[in-house]
Write a protein that holds these residues in place. Structure first.
Motif, short mmCIF file in Angstrom:
data_model
loop_
_atom_site.label_atom_id
_atom_site.label_comp_id
_atom_site.label_asym_id
_atom_site.label_seq_id
_atom_site.Cartn_x
_atom_site.Cartn_y
_atom_site.Cartn_z
N ASP A 117 -3.67 38.96 7.50
CA ASP A 117 -2.52 38.04 7.62
C ASP A 117 -2.60 37.20 8.88
O ASP A 117 -1.58 36.89 9.50
CB ASP A 117 -1.21 38.85 7.63
CG ASP A 117 -1.09 39.75 6.43
OD1 ASP A 117 -1.17 39.22 5.30
OD2 ASP A 117 -0.95 40.97 6.61
N PHE A 118 -3.79 36.82 9.25
CA PHE A 118 -3.99 36.13 10.52
C PHE A 118 -3.46 34.70 10.47
O PHE A 118 -3.89 33.91 9.65
CB PHE A 118 -5.48 36.15 10.86
CG PHE A 118 -5.86 35.45 12.13
CD1 PHE A 118 -5.03 35.47 13.24
CD2 PHE A 118 -7.08 34.78 12.22
CE1 PHE A 118 -5.39 34.83 14.41
CE2 PHE A 118 -7.45 34.14 13.39
CZ PHE A 118 -6.60 34.17 14.48
N ASN A 119 -2.51 34.39 11.36
CA ASN A 119 -2.04 33.02 11.56
C ASN A 119 -2.47 32.56 12.94
O ASN A 119 -1.83 32.90 13.93
CB ASN A 119 -0.52 32.94 11.44
CG ASN A 119 -0.08 33.19 10.02
OD1 ASN A 119 -0.55 32.56 9.08
ND2 ASN A 119 0.82 34.16 9.86
N PRO A 120 -3.55 31.80 13.02
CA PRO A 120 -4.09 31.44 14.33
C PRO A 120 -3.13 30.54 15.09
O PRO A 120 -2.49 29.67 14.51
CB PRO A 120 -5.38 30.70 13.98
CG PRO A 120 -5.11 30.11 12.64
CD PRO A 120 -4.26 31.11 11.92
N VAL A 121 -3.03 30.76 16.39
CA VAL A 121 -2.23 29.89 17.25
C VAL A 121 -3.09 29.43 18.42
O VAL A 121 -3.57 30.24 19.22
CB VAL A 121 -0.98 30.63 17.79
CG1 VAL A 121 -0.17 29.70 18.71
CG2 VAL A 121 -0.11 31.13 16.64
N VAL A 122 -3.32 28.11 18.50
CA VAL A 122 -4.11 27.55 19.60
C VAL A 122 -3.24 27.51 20.85
O VAL A 122 -2.15 26.92 20.82
CB VAL A 122 -4.61 26.13 19.24
CG1 VAL A 122 -5.34 25.52 20.43
CG2 VAL A 122 -5.51 26.19 18.00
N PRO A 123 -3.65 28.14 21.95
CA PRO A 123 -2.85 28.09 23.19
C PRO A 123 -2.68 26.65 23.67
O PRO A 123 -3.57 25.81 23.47
CB PRO A 123 -3.70 28.90 24.19
CG PRO A 123 -4.65 29.71 23.37
CD PRO A 123 -4.90 28.92 22.13
N GLU A 124 -1.54 26.40 24.31
CA GLU A 124 -1.23 25.03 24.77
C GLU A 124 -2.37 24.42 25.58
O GLU A 124 -2.73 23.27 25.37
CB GLU A 124 0.05 25.04 25.64
CG GLU A 124 1.34 25.00 24.83
CD GLU A 124 1.41 23.81 23.86
OE1 GLU A 124 1.01 22.70 24.23
OE2 GLU A 124 1.86 24.03 22.71
N ASN A 125 -2.94 25.22 26.50
CA ASN A 125 -3.94 24.64 27.41
C ASN A 125 -5.32 24.45 26.75
O ASN A 125 -6.27 24.05 27.42
CB ASN A 125 -4.07 25.46 28.69
CG ASN A 125 -4.56 26.87 28.41
OD1 ASN A 125 -4.29 27.40 27.33
ND2 ASN A 125 -5.29 27.46 29.34
N PHE A 126 -5.42 24.76 25.44
CA PHE A 126 -6.67 24.46 24.73
C PHE A 126 -6.47 23.44 23.61
O PHE A 126 -7.38 23.17 22.84
CB PHE A 126 -7.32 25.73 24.19
CG PHE A 126 -8.18 26.43 25.22
CD1 PHE A 126 -9.49 26.02 25.44
CD2 PHE A 126 -7.67 27.47 26.00
CE1 PHE A 126 -10.28 26.64 26.40
CE2 PHE A 126 -8.46 28.09 26.96
CZ PHE A 126 -9.75 27.68 27.17
N LYS A 127 -5.25 22.87 23.54
CA LYS A 127 -5.00 21.86 22.50
C LYS A 127 -5.74 20.56 22.78
O LYS A 127 -5.91 19.72 21.90
CB LYS A 127 -3.50 21.60 22.36
CG LYS A 127 -2.82 22.77 21.63
CD LYS A 127 -1.43 22.45 21.15
CE LYS A 127 -0.94 23.60 20.25
NZ LYS A 127 0.52 23.52 20.01
N ASP A 128 -6.20 20.41 24.04
CA ASP A 128 -7.00 19.22 24.38
C ASP A 128 -8.48 19.60 24.53
O ASP A 128 -9.21 18.99 25.31
CB ASP A 128 -6.49 18.60 25.69
CG ASP A 128 -6.60 19.57 26.86
OD1 ASP A 128 -6.85 20.78 26.60
OD2 ASP A 128 -6.46 19.14 28.01
N THR A 129 -8.90 20.62 23.78
CA THR A 129 -10.29 21.07 23.92
C THR A 129 -11.28 19.95 23.60
O THR A 129 -11.04 19.12 22.71
CB THR A 129 -10.56 22.30 23.03
OG1 THR A 129 -11.84 22.86 23.38
CG2 THR A 129 -10.59 21.94 21.54
#
Lengths: 308, 308
Positions: B106-118
């Protein structure tokens, strides 16, 4: 100009692949080796045997490429060696349908007088006793002796094979054969064991996965050229060996650095061989085509990366 | 410094090879990718999920290598993904003994805020819907998106996989998977078909036989380093991908010429991974060792041959 003597079968092949089948066509290890080596301009000659059924036109094809066939004995009342095989869909494995030794069964090789001073000797895949007999007929050791063999001789003539292997400089075998010969699965360890049997240079052919050259702790890898279509792998290993010894003969240089170029030359020539049935592609191949593809090999493998 | 976001499993593995077996040890695609990429100094972070049974010490191991694990969700009352496999004697094939999805189901991935500009995004082998979800959470397209996948998703989630493949720049798969994905046996033709699905760059991993990089009619080949001993192939493909994206992240250069160096870097890192069980070798690996082996790759592949 260097002299190159090639010992091996000159034969009829009947081949079936997923893309078609042939009747009896020109085949044999010495045929493929010499056609390939002839691209490099050495003075080359073949020692082999055929029957009275072998078309003179086939020998003429070789002579046209300046391949001397004085050492090809013709047994008028005998039949030429015949091999027939059918490749599976992936072209990586095949079933042998027929192996009729015919005149090959009692082959006594005779090295022609004008090749007894050969600079280079290529022992194509044959009974090791025949290979040894040729070595014995050459009074002064050639600059380099290359041997090709196969699992059949490991299974059936181990002692004779070991005697020949002890006398040569370069062995070319495929990966499964290297494992069988050495009892080692790792090809690095296999090469070490095979070095101990005699050959200073071990070339392990991996077909579509390229070829490895081992020498005294050094290793070089030549990839196979990725091709859109492979039509018929028959003769690719012999063509590789012919390109290898052809390059060495042309340059006269038996250093490891030059052997790297020789395995690239072998891979280059083999990449053409598989594009058509039998020897067809090798008969029309030009120097320009080889040079163009050599550039492709450079693009395929060369990279520039700094150590930091 | 470039940012690199890595999505993939963080897992327990239990491995059996002819040389021994392990209990549950640290494993998972994101683990191997990040350990490998961390050698190249990008600011990297993982998006994944583990259970309450996952040792904090394992996450610390990653953090010590400056791998950010803020995106690794911990489901306290769940169990970590577990895979178990047993390799055959040739180490080229394996039987899967267990695949317990656990919290991964049931994995719902969440990209951390500081990696949204990867700058770079590496989608490790996972359900394509999870991979797509991560792509959607990144507002500005990264410079390069690399995807790894496997036959399981081709068998079971074809449509979802096609949607992801249409959105990425580089795909890394093995030879059998390339054939399955394209319906073509020839890898040259397979790469052409896969280009048409979206990726401009196609990397085909052939394990001990090296890797091919295809781009717009160009092809480059990186051999695997011939090794005396291979201990455990687990994670080699992910380690290859980590070296590939690690090199790209360090240099910021997505040209074909630089991707050649990236596949060499991938082969280089993978050659270490297989020397010990699991992540063991990757945890002690140093910059110096990598540089020395890079020199070996040069010696293995570089040749100098004049066009005549």
């Amino acid at each position: 100009m260097s002299k190159l003597l090639i010992v091996g079968t000159v034969a009829f092949d009947a081949i079936e692949t997923p893309f078609g089948k042939t009747d009896k066509i020109l085949g044999g290890a010495a045929t493929y080796i010499s056609l390939s080596a002839s691209q490099f301009g050495a003075e080359s000659g073949i020692v082999s045997v055929v029957g009275g059924d072998f078309p003179k036109a086939y020998l003429s094809k070789l002579n046209e490429r300046k391949i001397n066939t004085d050492g090809v004995e013709i047994i008028e009342n005998g039949k030429t060696f015949f091999w027939s095989g059918k490749y599976k869909n992936d072209l990586n494995s095949r079933d042998t349908l027929a192996t009729d030794l015919n005149v090959l069964a009692d082959f006594n090789p005779v090295v022609p007088e004008n090749f007894k001073d050969t600079d280079f000797l290529m022992l194509g895949n044959l009974h090791p006793t025949v290979q040894m007999e040729v070595i014995k007929q050459i009074p002064n050791r050639p600059k380099l002796v290359v041997l090709d063999t196969m699992n059949f001789w490991m299974d059936n003539t181990w002692d004779e094979l070991m005697e020949v292997i002890a006398k040569i400089d370069v062995i070319t075998i495929n990966d499964e054969e290297a494992r069988q010969l050495s009892g080692e699965y790792s090809l690095v360890k296999a090469a070490q064991k095979i070095h101990e049997m005699g050959p200073k240079f071990v070339v392990i052919k991996k077909g579509e996965h390229g070829a490895l050259l081992f020498n005294d702790g050094n290793v070089f890898f030549a990839p196979a050229l990725p091709l859109e279509d492979v039509f018929d792998p028959t003769g690719a290993g012999d063509t590789f060996a012919g390109g290898f010894i052809g390059h060495i003969s042309r340059t006269g240089d038996i250093s490891f650095e030059n052997m790297k170029r020789a395995v690239i030359a072998g891979s280059n020539l083999a990449s053409f061989c598989v594009e058509k049935f039998g020897t067809e592609r090798m008969e029309t191949l030009t120097h320009d085509e080889i040079q163009k593809r050599l550039l492709q090999f450079k693009l395929l493998t060369q990279f520039d990366i700094e150590l930091s």
